[in-house]
Write a protein that holds these residues in place. Structure first.
Motif, PDB file in Angstrom:
ATOM      1  N   UNK A  69      -1.827 -13.087   1.870  1.00 50.60           N
ATOM      2  CA  UNK A  69      -1.701 -12.053   1.837  1.00 50.60           C
ATOM      3  C   UNK A  69      -2.969 -11.392   1.707  1.00 50.60           C
ATOM      4  N   UNK A  70      -3.713 -11.347   0.006  1.00 48.36           N
ATOM      5  CA  UNK A  70      -4.537 -11.821  -0.029  1.00 48.36           C
ATOM      6  C   UNK A  70      -6.254 -11.282   0.924  1.00 48.36           C
ATOM      7  N   UNK A  71      -5.909 -12.843   1.653  1.00 50.79           N
ATOM      8  CA  UNK A  71      -6.752 -13.175   3.001  1.00 50.79           C
ATOM      9  C   UNK A  71      -7.128 -12.764   3.432  1.00 50.79           C
ATOM     10  N   UNK A  72      -5.387 -12.113   4.263  1.00 48.72           N
ATOM     11  CA  UNK A  72      -5.859 -11.072   5.326  1.00 48.72           C
ATOM     12  C   UNK A  72      -5.984  -9.980   4.824  1.00 48.72           C
ATOM     13  N   UNK A  73      -6.148  -9.387   4.092  1.00 48.12           N
ATOM     14  CA  UNK A  73      -6.888  -7.863   3.297  1.00 48.12           C
ATOM     15  C   UNK A  73      -7.857  -7.935   3.668  1.00 48.12           C
ATOM     16  N   UNK A  74      -8.386  -9.311   2.804  1.00 44.87           N
ATOM     17  CA  UNK A  74      -9.595  -9.204   2.451  1.00 44.87           C
ATOM     18  C   UNK A  74     -11.374  -9.501   3.862  1.00 44.87           C
ATOM     19  N   UNK A  75     -10.447  -9.833   4.633  1.00 42.58           N
ATOM     20  CA  UNK A  75     -10.729  -9.809   5.893  1.00 42.58           C
ATOM     21  C   UNK A  75     -10.124  -9.600   7.684  1.00 42.58           C
ATOM     22  N   UNK A  76      -9.032  -9.351   6.997  1.00 44.31           N
ATOM     23  CA  UNK A  76      -8.232  -8.131   8.430  1.00 44.31           C
ATOM     24  C   UNK A  76      -8.107  -9.313   9.374  1.00 44.31           C
ATOM     25  N   UNK A  77      -7.769 -10.934   9.343  1.00 45.73           N
ATOM     26  CA  UNK A  77      -7.284 -11.357  10.086  1.00 45.73           C
ATOM     27  C   UNK A  77      -6.238 -12.481   9.153  1.00 45.73           C
ATOM     28  N   UNK A  78      -5.420 -13.639  10.315  1.00 49.63           N
ATOM     29  CA  UNK A  78      -4.772 -14.326   9.424  1.00 49.63           C
ATOM     30  C   UNK A  78      -6.092 -15.537   8.777  1.00 49.63           C
ATOM     31  N   UNK A  79      -5.874 -16.602   7.497  1.00 50.68           N
ATOM     32  CA  UNK A  79      -5.984 -17.726   7.258  1.00 50.68           C
ATOM     33  C   UNK A  79      -6.659 -18.547   8.397  1.00 50.68           C
ATOM     34  N   UNK A  80      -5.703 -18.878   9.476  1.00 47.80           N
ATOM     35  CA  UNK A  80      -5.566 -20.253  10.429  1.00 47.80           C
ATOM     36  C   UNK A  80      -6.230 -19.231  11.591  1.00 47.80           C
ATOM     37  N   UNK A  81      -6.457 -18.190  11.716  1.00 39.50           N
ATOM     38  CA  UNK A  81      -7.324 -17.602  12.676  1.00 39.50           C
ATOM     39  C   UNK A  81      -8.651 -17.718  12.091  1.00 39.50           C
ATOM     40  N   UNK A  82      -8.914 -17.185  11.131  1.00 36.35           N
ATOM     41  CA  UNK A  82     -10.640 -17.790  10.081  1.00 36.35           C
ATOM     42  C   UNK A  82     -10.525 -19.376  10.441  1.00 36.35           C
ATOM     43  N   UNK A  83     -10.022 -20.023   9.968  1.00 33.17           N
ATOM     44  CA  UNK A  83     -10.866 -21.094  10.019  1.00 33.17           C
ATOM     45  C   UNK A  83     -10.065 -21.867  11.448  1.00 33.17           C
ATOM     46  N   UNK A  84     -10.387 -21.264  12.915  1.00 36.64           N
ATOM     47  CA  UNK A  84     -10.067 -21.972  14.177  1.00 36.64           C
ATOM     48  C   UNK A  84     -11.676 -21.120  14.195  1.00 36.64           C
ATOM     49  N   UNK A  85     -11.755 -20.592  13.870  1.00 39.28           N
ATOM     50  CA  UNK A  85     -12.981 -19.560  14.005  1.00 39.28           C
ATOM     51  C   UNK A  85     -13.500 -20.767  13.739  1.00 39.28           C
ATOM     52  N   UNK A  86     -14.130 -20.550  12.341  1.00 37.52           N
ATOM     53  CA  UNK A  86     -14.724 -21.711  12.006  1.00 37.52           C
ATOM     54  C   UNK A  86     -14.640 -23.094  12.449  1.00 37.52           C
ATOM     55  N   UNK A  87     -13.647 -23.736  13.018  1.00 41.27           N
ATOM     56  CA  UNK A  87     -13.803 -24.467  13.805  1.00 41.27           C
ATOM     57  C   UNK A  87     -14.290 -25.429  14.512  1.00 41.27           C
ATOM     58  N   UNK A  88     -15.054 -23.801  15.380  1.00 44.07           N
ATOM     59  CA  UNK A  88     -15.540 -24.145  16.445  1.00 44.07           C
ATOM     60  C   UNK A  88     -16.876 -24.271  16.408  1.00 44.07           C
ATOM     61  N   UNK A  89     -17.637 -24.931  16.854  1.00 43.79           N
ATOM     62  CA  UNK A  89     -19.089 -25.398  16.811  1.00 43.79           C
ATOM     63  C   UNK A  89     -20.094 -23.884  17.433  1.00 43.79           C
ATOM     64  N   UNK A  90     -19.978 -22.650  16.799  1.00 42.11           N
ATOM     65  CA  UNK A  90     -20.198 -21.941  17.282  1.00 42.11           C
ATOM     66  C   UNK A  90     -22.130 -22.529  16.785  1.00 42.11           C
ATOM     67  N   UNK A  91     -22.908 -22.256  17.925  1.00 41.08           N
ATOM     68  CA  UNK A  91     -23.793 -22.658  17.235  1.00 41.08           C
ATOM     69  C   UNK A  91     -24.450 -21.771  16.083  1.00 41.08           C
ATOM     70  N   UNK A  92     -24.166 -20.081  16.460  1.00 39.07           N
ATOM     71  CA  UNK A  92     -24.701 -19.499  15.194  1.00 39.07           C
ATOM     72  C   UNK A  92     -24.440 -19.929  13.653  1.00 39.07           C
ATOM     73  N   UNK A  93     -22.979 -20.671  13.867  1.00 42.95           N
ATOM     74  CA  UNK A  93     -22.669 -20.630  12.405  1.00 42.95           C
ATOM     75  C   UNK A  93     -22.705 -21.869  11.804  1.00 42.95           C
ATOM     76  N   UNK A  94     -23.773 -22.176  12.602  1.00 46.37           N
ATOM     77  CA  UNK A  94     -24.138 -24.034  12.132  1.00 46.37           C
ATOM     78  C   UNK A  94     -25.388 -24.002  10.811  1.00 46.37           C
ATOM     79  N   UNK A  95     -25.284 -24.520  10.301  1.00 40.56           N
ATOM     80  CA  UNK A  95     -25.836 -24.890   8.877  1.00 40.56           C
ATOM     81  C   UNK A  95     -27.122 -25.605   8.933  1.00 40.56           C
ATOM     82  N   UNK A  96     -28.475 -24.591   9.017  1.00 37.13           N
ATOM     83  CA  UNK A  96     -29.040 -25.189   9.739  1.00 37.13           C
ATOM     84  C   UNK A  96     -30.442 -25.062   7.666  1.00 37.13           C
ATOM     85  N   UNK A  97     -31.275 -25.636   8.043  1.00 39.62           N
ATOM     86  CA  UNK A  97     -32.925 -25.090   7.529  1.00 39.62           C
ATOM     87  C   UNK A  97     -33.346 -24.300   7.411  1.00 39.62           C
TER      88      UNK A  97
END
Length: 146
Positions: A69-97
């Motif tokens: 519930x607090x996660x939803x309040x902090x991010x304005x979305x469910x934790x599952x949706x957040x994890x799906x966004x991070x699991x997709x391999x968007x080029x912008x969100x990839x860790x780089x040097x």
């Protein structure tokens, strides 16, 4: 007749100001500009690894600090949706040097910054200071509430 006197006085003041500026510029032309040396950038230690560990402890371990519930309040979305966004391999969100050859922010950190910026309408530098100052605030103010 009074307006002619005012116009003459105003014109005289403008001409005097222009002449003064010309004189100052002429005097400064003889001076050499100060040498421009090589200045290194100031490196700020953002303690990204510590921030990542705190963030994971707060939201993504088996017994997180904040409940769903607090996660939803902090991010304005469910934790599952957040994890799906991070699991997709968007080029912008990839860790780089970064330019200094150090690893930059992780996928979850980048995604967190982007989502919080959109959810709360904050500027990126506000998010940066929020994420890095949180630990110091917890440590410095913990004795107040005890």
């Amino acid at each position: 007749m009074g307006s002619y006197e005012y116009d003459d006085a105003f014109e005289s003041a403008v001409v005097s100001a222009i002449n003064l500026v010309r004189q100052v510029v002429a005097e400064n032309e003889d001076e050499e500009p100060p040498p421009r040396g090589f200045h290194r950038r100031v490196v700020i230690d953002m303690r990204r690894e510590e921030a990542e560990q705190r963030f994971m402890q707060d939201y993504f371990v088996d017994a997180p600090t904040f409940n769903p519930r607090q996660f939803r309040r902090h991010f304005r979305m469910h934790k599952g949706l957040f994890l799906r966004i991070t699991e997709r391999k968007y080029r912008y969100f990839q860790q780089r040097y970064n330019g200094a050859g150090k690893l930059g922010f992780t996928t979850i950190q980048k995604c967190t910054f982007a989502i919080r910026q959109l959810a709360y309408g904050l500027a990126s530098d506000q998010l940066d200071s929020i994420c890095t100052c949180r630990k110091e605030l917890q440590e410095s103010h913990s004795n107040i509430f005890v």
